[in-house]
Motif scaffolding. Sequence first.
Motif: not given
Length: 107
Positions: A20-26, A31-37
């Motif tokens: 949600r912090a990416a506000d639609g830009k990602r 985002v999932a790849a960054d956290v490993g899911i």
Amino acid sequence: MGRQSLYTEEFRKDAVALYRAADGKRTYASVAADVGISGETLRTWVRKDTSRNTRAADHANAGAEAETDELARLRAENARLRGAEKEWQLEREILRRAAAYFAKEVK
């Protein structure tokens, strides 16, 4: 009952917050790849969180509407009772005068 999740509730909330912090830009996938899911897992978590937040907001709004409706009903009832009280006071005054008049006539 389903199997126990590999991820803690805190981890899920953090992942959803990050998306949600990416506000639609990602995308979900980035985002999932960054956290490993997987992207689909994150999408599911975001939808569940949105649904939870919507229900909570609806519940709060329903409570506010119920309070507003009750307040309007009580105000209307209060106005009706005040009007009835004025009528009773007028009737009482008329009856008091009539009783005084007839008391003079009887003497």
